[in-house]
Motif scaffolding. Structure first.
Motif, mmCIF file in Angstrom:
data_model
loop_
_atom_site.group_PDB
_atom_site.id
_atom_site.type_symbol
_atom_site.label_atom_id
_atom_site.label_comp_id
_atom_site.label_asym_id
_atom_site.label_seq_id
_atom_site.Cartn_x
_atom_site.Cartn_y
_atom_site.Cartn_z
ATOM 1 N N PHE A 405 0.833 -1.162 -0.431
ATOM 2 C CA PHE A 405 0.215 0.142 0.039
ATOM 3 C C PHE A 405 0.966 1.409 0.250
ATOM 4 O O PHE A 405 2.338 1.240 0.248
ATOM 5 N N LEU A 406 0.528 2.363 -0.358
ATOM 6 C CA LEU A 406 0.794 3.664 -0.197
ATOM 7 C C LEU A 406 -0.018 4.802 0.531
ATOM 8 O O LEU A 406 -1.453 4.281 0.894
ATOM 9 N N VAL A 407 1.013 5.284 1.435
ATOM 10 C CA VAL A 407 -0.169 5.704 2.187
ATOM 11 C C VAL A 407 0.284 8.066 1.658
ATOM 12 O O VAL A 407 0.929 8.241 2.075
ATOM 13 N N ALA A 408 -0.554 8.292 2.510
ATOM 14 C CA ALA A 408 -0.284 10.407 2.730
ATOM 15 C C ALA A 408 -1.376 10.357 3.562
ATOM 16 O O ALA A 408 -2.382 10.566 3.703
ATOM 17 N N PRO A 409 -0.968 11.735 4.178
ATOM 18 C CA PRO A 409 -2.535 12.836 4.767
ATOM 19 C C PRO A 409 -3.245 12.330 3.559
ATOM 20 O O PRO A 409 -3.278 12.706 2.132
ATOM 21 N N THR A 410 -4.349 13.296 3.358
ATOM 22 C CA THR A 410 -5.576 13.238 2.600
ATOM 23 C C THR A 410 -5.641 14.311 2.051
ATOM 24 O O THR A 410 -5.552 14.894 0.768
ATOM 25 N N THR A 411 -6.119 15.303 3.134
ATOM 26 C CA THR A 411 -5.679 16.752 2.143
ATOM 27 C C THR A 411 -5.679 17.633 3.636
ATOM 28 O O THR A 411 -5.870 16.781 4.962
ATOM 29 N N GLY A 412 -5.644 18.983 3.644
ATOM 30 C CA GLY A 412 -5.544 20.160 4.889
ATOM 31 C C GLY A 412 -6.903 20.598 5.915
ATOM 32 O O GLY A 412 -7.875 19.608 4.824
ATOM 33 N N PRO A 413 -6.547 20.372 6.611
ATOM 34 C CA PRO A 413 -8.168 20.569 7.149
ATOM 35 C C PRO A 413 -8.998 22.211 6.571
ATOM 36 O O PRO A 413 -8.141 22.548 4.983
ATOM 37 N N ALA A 414 -10.496 21.831 6.911
ATOM 38 C CA ALA A 414 -11.342 22.779 5.785
ATOM 39 C C ALA A 414 -10.563 24.289 5.921
ATOM 40 O O ALA A 414 -9.990 24.463 6.984
ATOM 41 N N TRP A 415 -10.679 24.823 4.922
ATOM 42 C CA TRP A 415 -11.107 26.579 5.261
ATOM 43 C C TRP A 415 -12.236 27.115 4.851
ATOM 44 O O TRP A 415 -13.210 26.960 4.837
ATOM 45 N N SER A 416 -11.615 28.619 5.154
ATOM 46 C CA SER A 416 -12.457 29.368 5.779
ATOM 47 C C SER A 416 -13.539 30.113 3.862
ATOM 48 O O SER A 416 -12.978 29.943 3.222
ATOM 49 N N THR A 417 -14.780 28.902 3.897
ATOM 50 C CA THR A 417 -15.377 30.195 3.307
ATOM 51 C C THR A 417 -15.389 31.112 1.804
ATOM 52 O O THR A 417 -15.346 31.894 2.997
ATOM 53 N N ASP A 418 -15.581 30.994 1.026
ATOM 54 C CA ASP A 418 -15.563 32.789 0.724
ATOM 55 C C ASP A 418 -16.172 32.728 -0.756
ATOM 56 O O ASP A 418 -15.002 32.183 -1.570
ATOM 57 N N LEU A 419 -17.008 32.711 -0.561
ATOM 58 C CA LEU A 419 -18.181 32.683 -2.228
ATOM 59 C C LEU A 419 -16.932 34.040 -2.800
ATOM 60 O O LEU A 419 -17.575 34.105 -3.820
ATOM 61 N N VAL A 420 -16.898 34.384 -2.699
ATOM 62 C CA VAL A 420 -15.962 36.364 -3.090
ATOM 63 C C VAL A 420 -14.827 36.033 -3.903
ATOM 64 O O VAL A 420 -14.586 35.596 -5.648
ATOM 65 N N ASN A 421 -13.974 34.927 -3.338
ATOM 66 C CA ASN A 421 -12.641 35.224 -3.518
ATOM 67 C C ASN A 421 -12.869 33.531 -4.097
ATOM 68 O O ASN A 421 -11.561 33.077 -4.494
ATOM 69 N N GLY A 422 -12.619 32.758 -3.857
ATOM 70 C CA GLY A 422 -13.331 31.198 -4.222
ATOM 71 C C GLY A 422 -12.340 30.799 -2.856
ATOM 72 O O GLY A 422 -11.968 30.699 -1.635
ATOM 73 N N ASP A 423 -11.876 29.068 -3.720
ATOM 74 C CA ASP A 423 -11.527 27.728 -2.860
ATOM 75 C C ASP A 423 -10.338 28.446 -2.034
ATOM 76 O O ASP A 423 -9.241 29.296 -3.064
#
Length: 496
Positions: A405-423
Motif C-alpha cells: 500500500f501507499l499512504v499519505a495525509p488526504t488533504t489539509g483542514p477545511a478552509w474558510s468558505t469565501d464566495l467572493v474569492n473562491g477556494d
C-alpha cells in the motif's frame, strides 16, 4: 422538532447510537435521520447538505428490513448527479432542474435490490466542480452553499460536499459520492468520515452526469470502513452499458469479509513523504498515524515521488476533452426536449441566467472545454498521464519498494468558505491525484483533527485491489489512537 442551540442540535445527532450487538431497527433509525435533517439542514445551522428527502423513508426502511436483504433497510443519500426515479437529477444546475428521467442509475438499482432505501439527494459543487477555476466548493445554484458540520463557516470540499456533510451530521446511514479527482476523498476528509473511491470500472457510471470516462467513479461515504465495504458490496457490478465495468463481476465480492481479521504484522507500506505537505498539525497527526501502524507490526518504507513535468496541464487537457464529449453523450439520453443537448447549450444557458448561475464565479473551464477538440493532443495527454500514474506511478512504486500500500495525509483542514474569492487549497498535502488519474482504489479514514477540524489518512494500491485497501483501512481504523472531533454545528473557534 425545534432546537434553540447548536449544543441541543448536536444531541440530536448523538442520541441513541446503534451498537454492533444490538438488532438494527431500520425504521427507527430513518425516523431519527429525518428529525436531524429537519433540525440541522432545514433549520438551525442550515447545512444545506440535502436538496430533497423522502418523508416515507421510515416506512420504506421497515419494508426493506422485513425483506431480509443485506442492507436491511439502511438509508442512503445520493449525490444529485446520479439518477434516481423519484426526483430530478440536476448536477446542481438550473439548466437541469427539471431533469426528471424516471429511471434509476444501475448503481442505485443495485442498492435497492440489496435492501437499501434511497433517502434523498445531496447538494454538490455545481457540475461536480468542473465549471470554473475560481469556484467555491459546495455551492450550487440549486442547493446553495453546503456548510461543514464541524465548523459552519468552513468549507465542506467538493464536489461531493453534501454527501460528506450529511453523513457527518447523521442524516443517513451512508451516502454516495462521485469522484473524478478528489471529490469523494476530500469531502470525506474535511467532514471527518470514511470515503472510498473504487477502482474505475467497479461501479457503473450509466445515468450519472459525467466529467471524464477515464476517471469518473461513484463510491460510498460512511462513518466506518465496514459500512463503506457493505455499501460497495451492494452497488458494485458489471453493466453492459458501461464498458469500463466489464470485469467488475469478476472482482466483486463481499467486501466486508476479512475486515476484522486483517493483520498489519509484516505488511510493508510506502509512505509518500513528498506529499505530506507543510501544515504542521497535519504532519504531526500523520506521524501519529504511522506510529499506530508500526504498533501493529507494519513495516514503513519512505518513498520519494515527484509529479512529472507537464503533468497538470495534460490532466486538464484530458478532463476538458472528455467533458465536452461525455456531457453530450449523457444529454443525448434525455428524452425531455427542454433539456440542453450539448455543453455549448449549457454555456449559453448560464450566460442567459448569469444573475443566478454566474454571480459568484464564472464558467471558464466550460468555455475552455468547447475549444479542447484536438483528439490527437488529447490521446497523447491521456496515454502519457496514464503511464505516469500507473506503469511509472503506483505500479512502479509498489514493485520497486516491495510495498502493498501507499499512504499519505488526504488533504489539509477545511478552509474558510469565501464566495467572493473562491477556494483556498494550500499546504501541498495529499497524493490523491495518483489513484484518481490511474483509476485505482483509494480510501480515506479519519485521522484526527487540527484545531477541531478533521483530517483524513489516505491508503491506496493497485487496480482491482479494492478489497485489500478496505482491509488496510479497517486495520488502521482499529489501530488509530488520535481522538476524533465531534461536529459542533457552530462557526469555527480555536481550541481552548
Amino acid at each position: 422538532m425545534r432546537h434553540t442551540t447548536a449544543a441541543a442540535l448536536a444531541l440530536v445527532l448523538l442520541a441513541s447510537p446503534v451498537l454492533a450487538d444490538e438488532p438494527y431497527d431500520a425504521a427507527a433509525e430513518a425516523q431519527q435521520q429525518l428529525a436531524r435533517i429537519a433540525a440541522l439542514d432545514d433549520a438551525g445551522p442550515q447545512l444545506n447538505a440535502v436538496i430533497v428527502y423522502e418523508p416515507e423513508g421510515p416506512n420504506y426502511a421497515n419494508e426493506a428490513s422485513e425483506a431480509g436483504m443485506p442492507l436491511d433497510g439502511r438509508t442512503v443519500l445520493v449525490k444529485d448527479n446520479i439518477e434516481t426515479f423519484e426526483w430530478p437529477t440536476t448536477a446542481g444546475s438550473l439548466a437541469l432542474r427539471d431533469n426528471a428521467t424516471g429511471r434509476d442509475a444501475p448503481l442505485i438499482a443495485n442498492i435497492r435490490a440489496n435492501g437499501g432505501v434511497i433517502m434523498g439527494k445531496t447538494n454538490l459543487s455545481e457540475w461536480a466542480n468542473i465549471r470554473d477555476n475560481r469556484s467555491t466548493s459546495g455551492w450550487s445554484a440549486i442547493g446553495g452553499l453546503t456548510r461543514n458540520p464541524h465548523a459552519t463557516d468552513r468549507n465542506a470540499c467538493g464536489s461531493s460536499s453534501g454527501s460528506g456533510a450529511a453523513i457527518a451530521a447523521g442524516f443517513a446511514w451512508a451516502a454516495i459520492g462521485t469522484e473524478t479527482n478528489g471529490s469523494i476523498t476530500c469531502p470525506a476528509s474535511v467532514n471527518g468520515i470514511v470515503g472510498f473511491k473504487a477502482t474505475v470500472g467497479m461501479v457503473s457510471r450509466t445515468h450519472v452526469v459525467p466529467i471524464s470516462a477515464t476517471q469518473d467513479t461513484a463510491g460510498p461515504m460512511t462513518r466506518t470502513v465496514h459500512d463503506a465495504a457493505l455499501l460497495l458490496s451492494a452497488m458494485a457490478g458489471s453493466d453492459p452499458l458501461d464498458p469500463a465495468t466489464a470485469e467488475a463481476d469478476t472482482h466483486k465480492t463481499d467486501f466486508t469479509t476479512g475486515l476484522d481479521d486483517f493483520s498489519l504484522a509484516g505488511v510493508r507500506i510506502g509512505v509518500m513523504r513528498n506529499q505530506v505537505g507543510n501544515v504542521a498539525g497535519v504532519t504531526a497527526l500523520f506521524e501519529q498515524a504511522l506510529s499506530d501502524l508500526e504498533s501493529q507490526g507494519a513495516v514503513l518504507i519512505d518513498i520519494e515521488y515527484d509529479w512529472p513535468d507537464g503533468f497538470w496541464g495534460r490532466s486538464l487537457t484530458v478532463l476538458l476533452f472528455e467533458l465536452q464529449r461525455d456531457m453530450a453523450a449523457y444529454l443525448g439520453t434525455l428524452e425531455d426536449g427542454s433539456m440542453p443537448d450539448t455543453l455549448a447549450d449549457i454555456v449559453t444557458f448560464n450566460r442567459e441566467n448569469s444573475e443566478k448561475e454566474l454571480r459568484w464565479f464564472g464558467q471558464d473551464l466550460f468555455e475552455q472545454a468547447l475549444e479542447t477538440t484536438d483528439e490527437a493532443a488529447y490521446r497523447e495527454a491521456l496515454e502519457t498521464n496514464l503511464k505516469a500514474t500507473r506503469e511509472d506511478g503506483i505500479d512502479r512504486l509498489l514493485a520497486e519498494h516491495g510495498v502493498q500500500f501507499l499512504v499519505a495525509p488526504t488533504t489539509g483542514p477545511a478552509w474558510s468558505t469565501d464566495l467572493v474569492n473562491g477556494d483556498n487549497f494550500g499546504g501541498g498535502v495529499g497524493a490523491g491525484s495518483l489513484p484518481a488519474i490511474a483509476g485505482y482504489p483509494h480510501i480515506t479514514v479519519p485521522m484526527g483533527a487540527v484545531e477541531r477540524l478533521p483530517v483524513g489518512f489516505s491508503i491506496f494500491a493497485g487496480k482491482w485491489q479494492d478489497h485489500e485497501v478496505l482491509k488496510a483501512g479497517a486495520a488502521y481504523e482499529k489501530a488509530r489512537t488520535a481522538e476524533l472531533p465531534t461536529p459542533s454545528f457552530d462557526p469555527w473557534k480555536p481550541a481552548e
